[in-house]
Design a protein around this motif. Structure first.
Motif, short mmCIF file in Angstrom:
data_model
loop_
_atom_site.label_atom_id
_atom_site.label_comp_id
_atom_site.label_asym_id
_atom_site.label_seq_id
_atom_site.Cartn_x
_atom_site.Cartn_y
_atom_site.Cartn_z
N LEU A 56 8.50 -12.00 -0.84
CA LEU A 56 9.61 -11.81 -1.77
C LEU A 56 10.61 -10.79 -1.22
O LEU A 56 11.84 -10.97 -1.36
CB LEU A 56 9.08 -11.34 -3.13
N THR A 57 10.10 -9.73 -0.63
CA THR A 57 11.00 -8.72 -0.06
C THR A 57 11.81 -9.29 1.10
O THR A 57 13.02 -9.01 1.24
CB THR A 57 10.19 -7.50 0.40
N SER A 58 11.16 -10.07 1.95
CA SER A 58 11.87 -10.68 3.09
C SER A 58 12.98 -11.61 2.59
O SER A 58 14.07 -11.68 3.17
CB SER A 58 10.90 -11.45 3.97
N GLU A 150 2.78 -0.70 2.34
CA GLU A 150 3.55 0.45 2.80
C GLU A 150 4.94 0.01 3.30
O GLU A 150 5.98 0.54 2.87
CB GLU A 150 2.81 1.17 3.93
N ILE A 151 4.97 -0.95 4.22
CA ILE A 151 6.24 -1.39 4.81
C ILE A 151 7.11 -2.08 3.76
O ILE A 151 8.33 -1.86 3.67
CB ILE A 151 6.00 -2.31 6.01
N THR A 152 6.45 -2.90 2.92
CA THR A 152 7.21 -3.62 1.89
C THR A 152 7.86 -2.66 0.92
O THR A 152 9.06 -2.77 0.57
CB THR A 152 6.27 -4.59 1.15
N SER A 153 7.08 -1.68 0.41
CA SER A 153 7.63 -0.72 -0.55
C SER A 153 8.72 0.13 0.09
O SER A 153 9.72 0.48 -0.56
CB SER A 153 6.51 0.17 -1.10
N ALA A 154 8.52 0.49 1.37
CA ALA A 154 9.53 1.32 2.05
C ALA A 154 10.87 0.58 2.15
O ALA A 154 11.93 1.14 1.81
CB ALA A 154 9.02 1.71 3.43
N PHE A 155 10.87 -0.69 2.61
CA PHE A 155 12.13 -1.43 2.74
C PHE A 155 12.73 -1.73 1.38
O PHE A 155 13.96 -1.68 1.21
CB PHE A 155 11.89 -2.71 3.54
N ALA A 156 11.88 -2.06 0.41
CA ALA A 156 12.41 -2.38 -0.91
C ALA A 156 13.08 -1.17 -1.54
O ALA A 156 14.19 -1.26 -2.10
CB ALA A 156 11.28 -2.90 -1.80
N VAL A 157 12.45 0.00 -1.49
CA VAL A 157 13.03 1.20 -2.08
C VAL A 157 14.27 1.63 -1.30
O VAL A 157 15.28 2.06 -1.89
CB VAL A 157 11.97 2.33 -2.11
#
Length: 892
Positions: A56-58, A150-157
């Motif tokens: 979803l983030t991508s 970790e990576i998903t939350s970092a890019f999303a935020v």
């Protein structure tokens, strides 16, 4: 910092589920496979959720064109890998190990320059690769999911903050926020995992951990943002960045050192406490009187030692830790392994002798560091047998012998082996462990000595009380058994205490063999033993007691002789002898006292085995009351003296009386002398009794003298009086005080009393004879002396025991004994007195034999003072004697 097996994956804070808390090991093991199944399900859930969130983030994030994307991705993967290798491990008190790394720095760079997919791939490549190298395959699913989050939350935020701020904020604000959220997400996820694993963590500890993670994450993220900005915009910014990184590294190294010192101190304290607690538990176990001190300190295959091995392994970051322990030199080494399996050929090895293992026969107590490449052939062979490339080995020594060896095999570090910090740690920990083990051994020895008899190694009285207390409360159908071995005093008097001690040891061994190893057995004192028979009826106890007597009756080899020892057994139990519905007696001392009462009752009645009955206790209680009330009875007039006349044969002249004590008790009524005199004598009050009777008799004689009558009085003596050198002085003082000639006082002593210790009795008898007091041997014929020996004693008369006199009319043997005593007594110049004359025929026979004096019911029963005076007035007549004194003659 040392690395841990199953160690952390890349990220700022990761769970290490393989690390167990010693305090919770038992509860954890009780759950068996439940936590693993829950953790597997949770890991799959985390991974699937992470993949969905990543997808979803991508889709949500805008595409970013990055030149040389492959090179950037590889550089980011290298950055994540380097950051992971510099991770710092922290032990949380709930039993979970956390890893803090520098992953925020490469993450910040990735947020600035690379697409989401590239950064995610680089992170997974470095993290999963590290886990595979460290052989943590069972945690890959969870850790991979955590990395994705970790990576998903970092890019999303980062995207969300950048959109919110727009053109009003700095461009790096979203990157900083995203880099800060990454460690926070992994930390919160790990806290959830702790709950899934069935662990507990206090809220304040969890909050502190989250805040600590945020602080470190903020420092790392800020460093990454500053570094990127400096390199990108400042002229010659690389030197500044290098200096900043060097300073940050120095701070982290100092922080890491402080954390390691804290963890090492906690580990040392924990190991010492575990050994101390284990020692208290081992030494506190009730013994049954069959153990040696070494057996009390024997190392069991318990969780405590496994926990210690695990703790040392975690502290050192070793692939394997082996504890080889023992408390006594004669015991084999007990091996405890933590980590990788130890090859079977290296599990049970010898520490001494020609076949001793090279790593176990090291002198001293300092740490050795061996590497296979530069070791001697002998050491290299020992390492090959263990399947190890390097090892730290430190002996555990007490003041006198080797307690064991601690071995740590193969450091789990990526680029180095064991260092000086590891050597110091294992040396200090081994020193603490050796001291704690030695203290445990000494404690076990002291406890053993406190509760065991040093001669037989059976329980002593406190040990029996301790071993039998709880079983008696739980098993009411049980019996406490007392065994008393005879002839010990005879053996010790004849051959010395060493041989009697050997008999006691042999008797204890026979009892142990007969009862078995599971029965609590004690030596109380002398030749007295006690045993606890659980779930045993009185009938079974009686049969066991008879079997024990048979075992103890077998001859004992003593010096060059064989001695047979009799024994008496008494037993009692919570229900023994009590009526139904009575309260149960489960106190060990009370049951021992009851069994002793039964034993003494058996001895007095001539039995060999006897069960306790409540009436026995009443008898001994009554005897105790009599002893304690005797002095008061003398003072209050309850004890009085009665007199039985003695008449000359054949003239029937009243020569004297025998003073006999009588006690009319206000509660028990008239007491027989055979009941209270032995008790008074055993209590050491016989001197008071003798003095009282002698004074009353001399007062009576003085009254007769004042009336012109010369009537003597006879007083019975105890064997204790003959042991008192001052007794003749007291007799002389009493004669002077009452003004009575010594020839009017007769002191009667038993034949057995004289013969018990003639060497002590003879001086006292000679002094009494010198005073002029008449000495008589009472109950003659029932003892074991002879008239030939009696000739050596300074006595004046013998009294034939009434049992022979009563049997003269029907038993020719008794008649012959009486005639012999009369003839032999006269041949020695002694006056012969016959007791128990109850009929005219016996009186006439005695007169015909030439017997001098008669005493018995035919003449008179014992009379009180007033009744004696009435008897003298009614049954005698007065006449003038040859020395102008009044003589009383018995009327026909």
């Amino acid at each position: 910092m040392p690395d841990h097996p199953g160690a952390a994956e890349p990220g700022t804070a990761h769970l290490e589920p393989g690390h167990h808390d010693p305090a919770r090991a038992e509860a954890w093991q009780a759950e068996e496979q439940g936590p693993d199944r829950r953790f597997l399900f949770f890991s799959i859930l985390v991974l699937v959720s992470g993949l969905v969130a990543a997808g979803l983030t991508s889709w949500w994030l805008p595409s970013r064109d990055t030149p040389n994307v492959v090179v950037v991705g590889l550089l980011l993967a290298l950055g994540f890998l380097v950051a992971e290798q510099l991770a710092i491990n922290i032990d949380v008190r709930t039993g979970v190990s956390w890893s803090i790394s520098f992953c925020e720095i490469p993450l910040v760079i990735g947020l600035f320059v690379a697409p989401f997919e590239v950064v995610l791939a680089a992170h997974l490549l470095a993290g999963v690769g590290t886990l595979l190298v460290r052989k943590v395959q069972d945690r890959i699913l969870y850790n991979a999911g955590a990395m994705i989050f970790e990576i998903t939350s970092a890019f999303a935020v980062a995207k969300w903050v950048a959109d919110v701020l727009g053109d009003f904020g700095p461009a790096w604000a979203g990157v900083l926020a995203g880099a800060l959220v990454a460690p926070l997400s992994s930390t919160l996820l790990a806290l959830v995992c702790v709950r899934v694993l069935g662990r507990s963590m206090r809220l304040n500890a969890a909050v502190r951990l989250v805040l600590r993670t945020l602080v470190l994450g903020l420092v790392n993220a800020s460093m990454g943002v500053v570094g990127y900005q400096v390199v990108s915009h400042a002229e010659a910014g690389w030197p500044l960045l290098v200096l900043a990184l060097a300073g940050l590294s120095a701070l982290y190294i100092a922080y890491s050192g402080l954390l390691r010192e804290q963890r090492d101190l906690e580990a040392l304290a924990e190991v010492s406490l575990i050994v101390a607690r284990s020692g208290h538990q081992a030494a506190a176990k009730p013994s049954l009187g069959r153990t040696e001190p070494a057996d009390v300190a024997e190392i069991a295959d318990s969780d405590e030692w496994q926990t210690i091995a695990d703790r040392i392994k975690d502290q050192l970051g070793a692939a394997r830790v082996v504890l080889r322990l023992r408390f006594e030199p004669q015991l084999p080494l007990h091996t405890v392994v933590s980590g990788d399996e130890l090859p079977p050929e290296s599990h049970d090895v010898e520490a001494t002798g020609s076949r001793a293992d090279a790593l176990l026969r090291l002198p001293g107590a300092h740490v050795r560091h061996f590497r296979r490449g530069d070791a001697t052939p002998e050491i290299r062979h020992a390492l090959l047998r263990r399947g190890a490339d390097e090892a730290l080995v430190v002996p555990l020594r007490s003041a006198s012998h080797l307690l064991g060896v601690v071995e740590a095999h193969d450091k789990l570090s990526r680029w180095r082996g064991f260092g000086q910090a590891d050597v110091r740690l294992i040396g200090t920990m081994a020193s603490h462990l050796a001291t704690a083990m030695d203290n445990r051994r000494l404690l076990a020895t002291l406890r053993h000595d406190a509760y065991h008899d040093p001669l037989t190694n059976l329980l002593n009285r406190p040990g029996f009380r301790r071993a039998a207390g709880d079983p008696l409360r739980r098993h009411h159908d049980s019996v406490v058994l007392r065994v008393d071995l005879d002839v010990l005093s005879t053996v010790s008097d004849a051959l010395g205490y060493a041989w009697s001690d050997r008999m006691v040891v042999a008797a204890g061994r026979r009892l142990r063999d007969a009862l078995g190893p599971e029965v609590a057995l004690a030596r109380l004192e002398g030749g007295q033993f006690a045993a606890l028979l659980l779930n045993t009826s009185p009938e079974q106890a009686h049969a066991i007691a008879e079997r024990l007597r048979a075992e103890l009756a077998a001859p004992y080899p003593v010096d060059r002789l064989t001695v047979e020892a009799n024994s008496v057994v008494g037993y009692s139990g919570p229900r023994c002898g009590e009526h139904e519905g009575a309260p149960l007696e489960t106190d060990v001392d009370a049951l021992l006292q009851r069994a002793d009462v039964a034993l003494r009752a058996a001895r007095s009645s001539g039995d060999t085995v006897k069960a306790y009955l409540p009436t026995m206790g009443q008898i001994f209680l009554r005897r105790f009351q009599l002893v304690t009330q005797f002095r008061q009875a003398l003072e209050s007039g309850q004890v009085k003296v009665h007199y039985q006349p003695k008449v000359a044969l054949p003239s029937r002249q009243v020569l004297g009386v025998e003073a006999l004590v009588r006690w009319r008790h206000p509660e028990f009524g008239r007491l027989d002398p055979d009941e209270f005199v032995p008790a008074v004598e055993a209590a050491g009050l016989v001197d008071a009794l003798t003095t009282f009777v002698m004074d009353q008799a001399l007062i009576r004689v003085r009254k007769w003298m004042d009336r012109g009558l010369r009537i003597a009085a006879a007083v019975n003596l105890s064997v204790r009086s003959l042991d008192d050198p001052s007794f003749p002085d007291r007799v002389a003082e009493a004669l002077d005080r009452h003004g009575v000639p010594p020839e009017l006082l007769t002191l009667e002593l038993t034949e057995s009393g004289v013969m018990a210790d003639p060497q002590r009795a003879l001086p006292v008898l000679r002094r009494l004879h010198t005073l002029g007091v008449v000495l008589a041997v009472d109950d003659f014929g029932t003892g074991y002396s002879s008239l030939a020996y009696l000739r050596q004693l300074p006595v004046d008369e013998v009294k034939i025991d009434k049992s022979f006199v009563l049997g003269m009319g029907t038993d020719l043997g008794d008649l012959a004994v009486v005639r012999s005593i009369v003839e032999l007594g006269h041949s020695l110049g002694l006056t012969v007195v016959a007791e128990g004359v109850e009929d005219d025929a016996a009186r006439d026979q005695l007169a015909g034999m030439g017997c001098d004096v008669a005493q018995g019911y035919l003449i008179s029963r014992p009379l009180s003072e007033s009744r004696l005076e009435a008897w003298l007035q009614a049954r005698t007549m007065q006449a003038r004697g040859m020395r102008d004194e009044t003589v009383l003659t018995l009327l026909s």
